[in-house]
Motif scaffolding. Structure first.
Motif, PDB file in Angstrom:
ATOM      1  N   GLN A 138       0.842  -1.190   0.000  1.00  0.00           N
ATOM      2  CA  GLN A 138       0.000   0.000   0.000  1.00  0.00           C
ATOM      3  C   GLN A 138       0.876   1.239   0.000  1.00  0.00           C
ATOM      4  O   GLN A 138       1.839   1.329   0.765  1.00  0.00           O
ATOM      5  CB  GLN A 138      -0.901   0.008   1.254  1.00  0.00           C
ATOM      6  N   ILE A 139       0.567   2.195  -0.877  1.00  0.00           N
ATOM      7  CA  ILE A 139       1.335   3.432  -0.919  1.00  0.00           C
ATOM      8  C   ILE A 139       1.121   4.207   0.372  1.00  0.00           C
ATOM      9  O   ILE A 139      -0.012   4.486   0.764  1.00  0.00           O
ATOM     10  CB  ILE A 139       0.946   4.289  -2.137  1.00  0.00           C
ATOM     11  N   ALA A 140       2.219   4.541   1.029  1.00  0.00           N
ATOM     12  CA  ALA A 140       2.161   5.285   2.288  1.00  0.00           C
ATOM     13  C   ALA A 140       2.011   6.774   1.973  1.00  0.00           C
ATOM     14  O   ALA A 140       2.994   7.449   1.658  1.00  0.00           O
ATOM     15  CB  ALA A 140       3.410   5.035   3.119  1.00  0.00           C
ATOM     16  N   THR A 141       0.793   7.259   2.028  1.00  0.00           N
ATOM     17  CA  THR A 141       0.522   8.675   1.787  1.00  0.00           C
ATOM     18  C   THR A 141       0.534   9.414   3.124  1.00  0.00           C
ATOM     19  O   THR A 141       0.741   8.825   4.184  1.00  0.00           O
ATOM     20  CB  THR A 141      -0.833   8.855   1.097  1.00  0.00           C
ATOM     21  N   ALA A 142       0.271  10.714   3.078  1.00  0.00           N
ATOM     22  CA  ALA A 142       0.258  11.502   4.311  1.00  0.00           C
ATOM     23  C   ALA A 142      -0.925  11.151   5.197  1.00  0.00           C
ATOM     24  O   ALA A 142      -0.908  11.447   6.396  1.00  0.00           O
ATOM     25  CB  ALA A 142       0.234  12.986   3.967  1.00  0.00           C
ATOM     26  N   GLY A 256       3.226  15.834   1.870  1.00  0.00           N
ATOM     27  CA  GLY A 256       2.336  15.520   0.760  1.00  0.00           C
ATOM     28  C   GLY A 256       0.886  15.582   1.182  1.00  0.00           C
ATOM     29  O   GLY A 256       0.510  16.353   2.069  1.00  0.00           O
ATOM     30  N   ASP A 257       0.072  14.742   0.564  1.00  0.00           N
ATOM     31  CA  ASP A 257      -1.355  14.731   0.849  1.00  0.00           C
ATOM     32  C   ASP A 257      -1.872  13.301   0.866  1.00  0.00           C
ATOM     33  O   ASP A 257      -1.101  12.361   1.044  1.00  0.00           O
ATOM     34  CB  ASP A 257      -2.116  15.597  -0.155  1.00  0.00           C
ATOM     35  N   GLU A 258      -3.172  13.142   0.651  1.00  0.00           N
ATOM     36  CA  GLU A 258      -3.775  11.813   0.711  1.00  0.00           C
ATOM     37  C   GLU A 258      -3.500  10.967  -0.531  1.00  0.00           C
ATOM     38  O   GLU A 258      -3.854   9.787  -0.568  1.00  0.00           O
ATOM     39  CB  GLU A 258      -5.288  11.927   0.931  1.00  0.00           C
ATOM     40  N   THR A 259      -2.866  11.557  -1.558  1.00  0.00           N
ATOM     41  CA  THR A 259      -2.579  10.798  -2.776  1.00  0.00           C
ATOM     42  C   THR A 259      -1.114  10.397  -2.900  1.00  0.00           C
ATOM     43  O   THR A 259      -0.800   9.402  -3.562  1.00  0.00           O
ATOM     44  CB  THR A 259      -2.962  11.598  -4.030  1.00  0.00           C
ATOM     45  N   ALA A 260      -0.209  11.156  -2.287  1.00  0.00           N
ATOM     46  CA  ALA A 260       1.221  10.882  -2.401  1.00  0.00           C
ATOM     47  C   ALA A 260       1.970  11.615  -1.305  1.00  0.00           C
ATOM     48  O   ALA A 260       1.564  12.699  -0.872  1.00  0.00           O
ATOM     49  CB  ALA A 260       1.754  11.305  -3.767  1.00  0.00           C
ATOM     50  N   ALA A 261       3.092  11.033  -0.874  1.00  0.00           N
ATOM     51  CA  ALA A 261       3.917  11.676   0.149  1.00  0.00           C
ATOM     52  C   ALA A 261       5.372  11.278  -0.041  1.00  0.00           C
ATOM     53  O   ALA A 261       5.670  10.139  -0.399  1.00  0.00           O
ATOM     54  CB  ALA A 261       3.452  11.289   1.546  1.00  0.00           C
ATOM     55  N   ILE A 262       6.249  12.233   0.188  1.00  0.00           N
ATOM     56  CA  ILE A 262       7.680  11.963   0.248  1.00  0.00           C
ATOM     57  C   ILE A 262       8.053  11.907   1.724  1.00  0.00           C
ATOM     58  O   ILE A 262       7.788  12.853   2.475  1.00  0.00           O
ATOM     59  CB  ILE A 262       8.483  13.056  -0.483  1.00  0.00           C
ATOM     60  N   TRP A 263       8.641  10.787   2.139  1.00  0.00           N
ATOM     61  CA  TRP A 263       8.961  10.574   3.539  1.00  0.00           C
ATOM     62  C   TRP A 263      10.397  10.998   3.830  1.00  0.00           C
ATOM     63  O   TRP A 263      11.327  10.601   3.133  1.00  0.00           O
ATOM     64  CB  TRP A 263       8.731   9.113   3.917  1.00  0.00           C
ATOM     65  N   CYS A 264      10.564  11.804   4.871  1.00  0.00           N
ATOM     66  CA  CYS A 264      11.867  12.363   5.229  1.00  0.00           C
ATOM     67  C   CYS A 264      12.140  12.108   6.706  1.00  0.00           C
ATOM     68  O   CYS A 264      11.217  11.962   7.505  1.00  0.00           O
ATOM     69  CB  CYS A 264      11.897  13.871   4.980  1.00  0.00           C
TER      70      CYS A 264
END
Length: 276
Positions: A138-142, A256-264
């Motif tokens: 599952q894509i980990a979004t915000a 990001g948001d509910e569709t995509a996130a960059i994790w830092c």
């Protein structure tokens, strides 16, 4: 046990992609393999060694074979796949909210994001994310972080390296940018400077993962800048793994948001942006 597969995914199938797998057992993270291409990673899983002086070809990612190889090397199923390529739960052909948020956060430190478009990563990015989604990731979004056992996490190595190396601004380690980093310097001088940064990254990663089977070359043994790209890709795959370990331990923040996130790494995000 927690297993993280890191992929520095090329934005086209014509270029190699770095791959690494790490796992945590008894409170210690260890690296089981690092490779400069998909095929080289599969080669390690077959018990073969990598000839780092050989040419490496690009190819399309085969999620099933990569996951099976990683599980074989680590001795357990991969929990987190950390990838350096734009991914999303919806189609996109331009900059996402995740890209803009990351650039706002890190642009002043020279770590703004690249701009995705219909061609790059295009079908390559869609194919990669779709392949892992088809295997239950599952894509980990915000808004959907850690809501399932198998997670696909987007990583951007530049800001991650600010944390890993405790640097104030972008680390100058990209082979293709060397003439921009050091204009007027010779190839030999730029090779030495790139390798110095590679060694700094390598040393910090070994503090996290212990030893791993990749030895950086000496500057005298390399005549072409392009030869260093394989090491850059492999190090980026390990950086992806490192951020994956932070994600697994609740020490990463989504931009990001509910569709995509960059994790830092959470420690380099301004406090007013955390948990957004």
């Amino acid at each position: 046990m927690t297993v993280v597969l890191g992929i520095d995914a090329a934005w086209t199938d014509k270029e190699p992609s770095g791959v690494a797998v790490v796992s945590k057992s008894n409170d210690a993270w260890v690296c089981h393999a690092v490779a400069p291409s998909y095929e080289a990673f599969l080669q390690v899983a077959r018990g073969e060694s990598i000839d780092w002086s050989a040419p490496f070809r690009g190819s399309a990612p085969d999620a099933e074979r990569l996951l099976a190889a990683a599980a074989s090397l680590a001795g357990a199923v991969v929990d987190v796949v950390a990838v350096d390529i734009p991914i999303s739960t919806i189609p996109f052909t331009t900059r996402r909210i995740a890209d803009r948020a990351t650039s706002r956060e890190f642009g002043g430190r020279q770590c703004g994001t690249h701009s995705p478009n219909a061609e790059r990563p295009g079908k390559t990015g869609v194919a990669l994310s779709t392949a892992f989604l088809s295997h239950g990731y599952q894509i980990a979004t915000a808004s959907a972080a850690a809501s399932g056992p198998l997670q696909l996490v987007e990583v951007y190595p530049h800001p991650a390296l600010l944390s890993l190396l405790n640097r104030p601004t972008r680390v100058a380690y990209k082979v293709s940018k060397s003439s921009r980093y050091w204009p007027g310097m010779s190839v030999k001088e730029r090779l030495a400077l790139l390798l110095a940064e590679f060694r700094s990254i390598d040393a910090e990663l070994r503090k996290v993962f212990g030893s791993f089977d990749m030895m950086l070359p000496s500057a005298d043994s390399v005549s072409r800048l392009s030869h260093l790209k394989r090491y850059e890709d492999a190090l980026d795959a390990l950086v992806c793994c490192w951020v994956g370990t932070l994600y697994a331990g609740g020490q990463a923040t989504a931009l990001g948001d509910e569709t995509a996130a960059i994790w830092c790494p959470a420690n380099i995000i301004r406090s007013d942006r955390r948990d957004r």
